[in-house]
Scaffold this motif. Structure first.
Motif: not given
Length: 118
Positions: A38, A49, A52, A55, A59, A61
């Motif tokens: 990320s 980024t 998560s 998940r 992710w 943002k």
């Protein structure tokens, strides 16, 4: 000296805390987690980024809300175990639709909500 993400100190899950702060006002917006992937994606695209944990996936943002964070500057703390992201925040940073996730203050022993949803 070129940046090497492996020089950072990640936790046992391969994560590092990342604090997002508004680059213009200094307001602390949120805290989330990053992993090397990320972090590299953030540096490559300029769009923040995170990783998560719920998940178990990258992710970006604002990918669904439109409340993106554009990276202005990345700072590394002295112990190399925490990141400070100076960002340009579009809209609220918090999933509660508030500007900041830090909207509850402890005042005189009581919790007080100090920010309302936008």
């Amino acid at each position: 000296m070129p940046f090497d993400p492996s020089s950072l100190k990640y936790d046992a899950n391969g994560l590092i805390p990342a604090i997002a702060q508004d680059h213009a006002t200094g307001e602390v917006l949120m805290m989330a987690w990053m992993n090397p992937e990320s972090l590299l994606e953030t540096l490559r695209t300029g769009q923040v980024t995170y990783w998560s944990r719920s998940r178990q996936a990258l992710w970006a943002k604002g990918a669904t809300s439109g409340h993106v964070q554009k990276l202005v500057e990345l700072r590394i703390d002295c112990d190399r175990d925490c990141l400070l992201l100076l960002v340009d925040q579009a809209g609220p940073a918090c999933h509660t639709n508030r500007r900041s996730c830090f909207y509850t203050a402890l005042r005189d022993g009581e919790e007080v909500v100090i920010l309302t949803p936008m």
